[in-house]
Scaffold this active site. Sequence first.
Site, PDB file in Angstrom:
ATOM      1  N   GLU A 149       0.848  -1.202   0.000  1.00  0.00           N
ATOM      2  CA  GLU A 149       0.000   0.000   0.000  1.00  0.00           C
ATOM      3  C   GLU A 149       0.881   1.249   0.000  1.00  0.00           C
ATOM      4  OE1 GLU A 149      -3.303   0.465  -0.425  1.00  0.00           O
ATOM      5  OE2 GLU A 149      -2.507   2.493  -0.523  1.00  0.00           O
ATOM      6  N   LYS A 152      -0.785   7.851   1.691  1.00  0.00           N
ATOM      7  CA  LYS A 152      -0.169   8.760   2.666  1.00  0.00           C
ATOM      8  C   LYS A 152      -1.184   9.077   3.750  1.00  0.00           C
ATOM      9  CE  LYS A 152       0.384  12.202  -0.344  1.00  0.00           C
ATOM     10  NZ  LYS A 152       0.000  11.645  -1.630  1.00  0.00           N
ATOM     11  N   ILE A 251      11.219  17.851  -1.394  1.00  0.00           N
ATOM     12  CA  ILE A 251      12.544  18.410  -1.106  1.00  0.00           C
ATOM     13  C   ILE A 251      12.375  19.669  -0.249  1.00  0.00           C
ATOM     14  CG2 ILE A 251      13.964  17.346  -2.906  1.00  0.00           C
ATOM     15  CD1 ILE A 251      13.510  19.869  -4.627  1.00  0.00           C
ATOM     16  N   GLY A 258       9.355  11.381  10.193  1.00  0.00           N
ATOM     17  CA  GLY A 258       8.909  10.522  11.286  1.00  0.00           C
ATOM     18  C   GLY A 258       7.754   9.685  10.789  1.00  0.00           C
ATOM     19  N   CYS A 261       6.011   4.810   9.151  1.00  0.00           N
ATOM     20  CA  CYS A 261       6.558   4.059   8.010  1.00  0.00           C
ATOM     21  C   CYS A 261       8.030   4.331   7.718  1.00  0.00           C
ATOM     22  CB  CYS A 261       5.725   4.332   6.767  1.00  0.00           C
ATOM     23  SG  CYS A 261       4.072   3.644   6.905  1.00  0.00           S
TER      24      CYS A 261
HETATM   25  N1  LIG Z   1       0.106   4.047   8.038  1.00  0.00           N
HETATM   26  C1  LIG Z   1       0.486   4.234   6.793  1.00  0.00           C
HETATM   27  O1  LIG Z   1       0.530   5.357   6.294  1.00  0.00           O
HETATM   28  C2  LIG Z   1       0.901   3.063   5.942  1.00  0.00           C
HETATM   29  C3  LIG Z   1       1.037   3.250   4.555  1.00  0.00           C
HETATM   30  C4  LIG Z   1       1.410   2.164   3.777  1.00  0.00           C
HETATM   31  C5  LIG Z   1       1.664   0.930   4.368  1.00  0.00           C
HETATM   32  N2  LIG Z   1       1.554   0.792   5.719  1.00  0.00           N
HETATM   33  C6  LIG Z   1       1.797  -0.534   6.291  1.00  0.00           C
HETATM   34  O2  LIG Z   1       0.545  -1.151   6.508  1.00  0.00           O
HETATM   35  C7  LIG Z   1       0.586  -1.957   7.701  1.00  0.00           C
HETATM   36  C8  LIG Z   1      -0.467  -1.473   8.690  1.00  0.00           C
HETATM   37  O3  LIG Z   1      -0.134  -0.143   9.054  1.00  0.00           O
HETATM   38  P1  LIG Z   1      -1.165   0.778   9.868  1.00  0.00           P
HETATM   39  O4  LIG Z   1      -0.551   2.112   9.981  1.00  0.00           O
HETATM   40  O5  LIG Z   1      -2.524   0.635   9.280  1.00  0.00           O
HETATM   41  O6  LIG Z   1      -1.110   0.029  11.277  1.00  0.00           O
HETATM   42  P2  LIG Z   1      -2.063   0.242  12.532  1.00  0.00           P
HETATM   43  O7  LIG Z   1      -1.230  -0.039  13.715  1.00  0.00           O
HETATM   44  O8  LIG Z   1      -2.776   1.552  12.422  1.00  0.00           O
HETATM   45  O9  LIG Z   1      -3.166  -0.902  12.343  1.00  0.00           O
HETATM   46  C9  LIG Z   1      -2.908  -2.263  12.467  1.00  0.00           C
HETATM   47  C10 LIG Z   1      -4.165  -2.916  13.042  1.00  0.00           C
HETATM   48  O10 LIG Z   1      -4.017  -4.329  13.022  1.00  0.00           O
HETATM   49  C11 LIG Z   1      -4.642  -4.855  14.170  1.00  0.00           C
HETATM   50  N3  LIG Z   1      -4.148  -6.212  14.399  1.00  0.00           N
HETATM   51  C12 LIG Z   1      -2.928  -6.610  14.830  1.00  0.00           C
HETATM   52  N4  LIG Z   1      -2.875  -7.954  14.879  1.00  0.00           N
HETATM   53  C13 LIG Z   1      -4.072  -8.415  14.464  1.00  0.00           C
HETATM   54  C14 LIG Z   1      -4.615  -9.707  14.280  1.00  0.00           C
HETATM   55  N5  LIG Z   1      -3.913 -10.806  14.540  1.00  0.00           N
HETATM   56  N6  LIG Z   1      -5.897  -9.804  13.846  1.00  0.00           N
HETATM   57  C15 LIG Z   1      -6.622  -8.694  13.578  1.00  0.00           C
HETATM   58  N7  LIG Z   1      -6.141  -7.434  13.722  1.00  0.00           N
HETATM   59  C16 LIG Z   1      -4.890  -7.311  14.164  1.00  0.00           C
HETATM   60  C17 LIG Z   1      -4.284  -3.857  15.247  1.00  0.00           C
HETATM   61  O11 LIG Z   1      -5.141  -3.961  16.363  1.00  0.00           O
HETATM   62  C18 LIG Z   1      -4.444  -2.535  14.502  1.00  0.00           C
HETATM   63  O12 LIG Z   1      -5.764  -2.039  14.610  1.00  0.00           O
HETATM   64  C19 LIG Z   1       2.021  -1.842   8.201  1.00  0.00           C
HETATM   65  O13 LIG Z   1       2.759  -2.899   7.659  1.00  0.00           O
HETATM   66  C20 LIG Z   1       2.496  -0.532   7.628  1.00  0.00           C
HETATM   67  O14 LIG Z   1       3.880  -0.490   7.475  1.00  0.00           O
HETATM   68  C21 LIG Z   1       1.164   1.831   6.515  1.00  0.00           C
END
Ligand SMILES: NC(=O)c1ccc[n+]([C@@H]2O[C@H](COP(=O)([O-])OP(=O)(O)OC[C@H]3O[C@@H](n4cnc5c(N)ncnc54)[C@H](O)[C@@H]3O)[C@@H](O)[C@H]2O)c1
Length: 434
Positions: A149, A152, A251, A258, A261
């Site tokens: 994914e 942003k 840039i 921070g 990610c």
């Molecule tokens: N936040 C971003 O901007 C972004 C963008 C691209 C990719 N990512 C990636 O996507 C992934 C998720 O990021 P996020 O920011 O949404 O994380 P987050 O911490 O906001 O959400 C993760 C969710 O997963 C749940 N969870 C954990 N273990 C679980 C399980 N076994 N069963 C069901 N739910 C479970 C947690 O309770 C939490 O609600 C990460 O790998 C991150 O690197 C994040």
Amino acid sequence: MNIAVVGTGYVGLVAGTCFAATGNDVVCVDIVAEKIAALKAGKVPIYEPGLEELVQRNLEEQRLSFSTDLAAAVSQAAVIFIAVGTPQGDDGRADIRQVLATAQGIARAMNGPKTIVNKSTSPVGTAEKIKEVMAPLAKHPFAVVSNPEFLKEGAAVEDFMKPDRVVVGSDNPAAIEQLKELYEPFVRTGNPILVMDARSAEMSKYAANAMLAAKISFINEVSNLCEKMGADVNEVRRAMALDRRIGPHFIFPGVGYGGSCFPKDVRAAIAMGEEELEMPLLRAVEKVNERQKKLLVEKVTRHFGENLKGKTFALWGLSFKPRTDDMRDAPAIVVAEALLKAGAVVHAHDPEAMDEAKKIFGDRISYFRRNYDALKGADALLIVTEWNEFRRPNFALIKQLLKEPVIFDGRNIYDPEDLRKMGFTYFSIGRRDG
Ligand SMILES: NC(=O)c1ccc[n+]([C@@H]2O[C@H](COP(=O)([O-])OP(=O)(O)OC[C@H]3O[C@@H](n4cnc5c(N)ncnc54)[C@H](O)[C@@H]3O)[C@@H](O)[C@H]2O)c1
């Protein structure tokens, strides 16, 4: 199509809601019961522009539902997305235990053939690991797809609805077709769905984030050199941006990157290379960033002295960037901790992130709902996050409320000349003002 999305954080909730908004039947699953209870009532636990309205509409129209029951969600779905956390492990590597645990849970609950799509940012080889852990438990055939994914935070719904590209990593033609069908409504303007092998898809996400982090560290290093050499980084940036090979995006100098990610993904990329490759460039990207996060407080102590006992500082902006309440790895944490360590009192204001900040700082800092109230009795104002509402403030009022008219601008949102004319002592990043 019937879909399940496991993990209802920034990625899972946005993806699930947007898939529902294009007519699919979506169940979003999480292990945190309070989160699911709130979502069932239409309350979104994170701040993400436009998301709550979209959740409520799709809930009402019964295309979107929330559950803690993974097995029930899996049994109804043809495609199951994994969007759980992949936090940094002790050794810098991405910790994919939540991904693998989810995959095992899916395998146990399968009642027919399924497509499992990993959206969590995961090291190269994770799709294969998912297959390995599922194989002994699954009683039906399954395909595994890597679909990183790129959204942003702060513009997540918009990014998901209009992605620059969609990356689908799989060698399974039927699964690739399912993914194309699901994403087709989002790429109507011609942005491509790129189909590749799973390893390349997984790598694409790390490469993109590492490049973005490198751009930030690059301009930050240039800004520090500008300061030393008496050049103005804003002018330098404009000159660089007009080169089509460089471009204007990402840039802008500041107080470092921070969020949830870039820091962990850069470290995970370094860790992936470690056994065979030293990765000197990405190590430098991280080193520059760590230094940059300390810069604003260095400017403060250069002006006020090392001992800040008896001094009060107002911080505007706490989240790692505007339009989000996400405080994960936010530079504001480094700034506030350094001020506290030097004996200062910290007054903080953020339009959305104060509840999250309270989980980190508790009552060690004071929180102000109105940005101007944070200035009362403060010795200086520090701009840490460039929320739009800070761009054109009432400078006369700022001057009246601060003990001394001093501003440390960590995001270069004001014009040094204008501020000087108004009688401020003004410090920013990489410009002739300090
Ligand atoms: N936040 C971003 O901007 C972004 C963008 C691209 C990719 N990512 C990636 O996507 C992934 C998720 O990021 P996020 O920011 O949404 O994380 P987050 O911490 O906001 O959400 C993760 C969710 O997963 C749940 N969870 C954990 N273990 C679980 C399980 N076994 N069963 C069901 N739910 C479970 C947690 O309770 C939490 O609600 C990460 O790998 C991150 O690197 C994040």
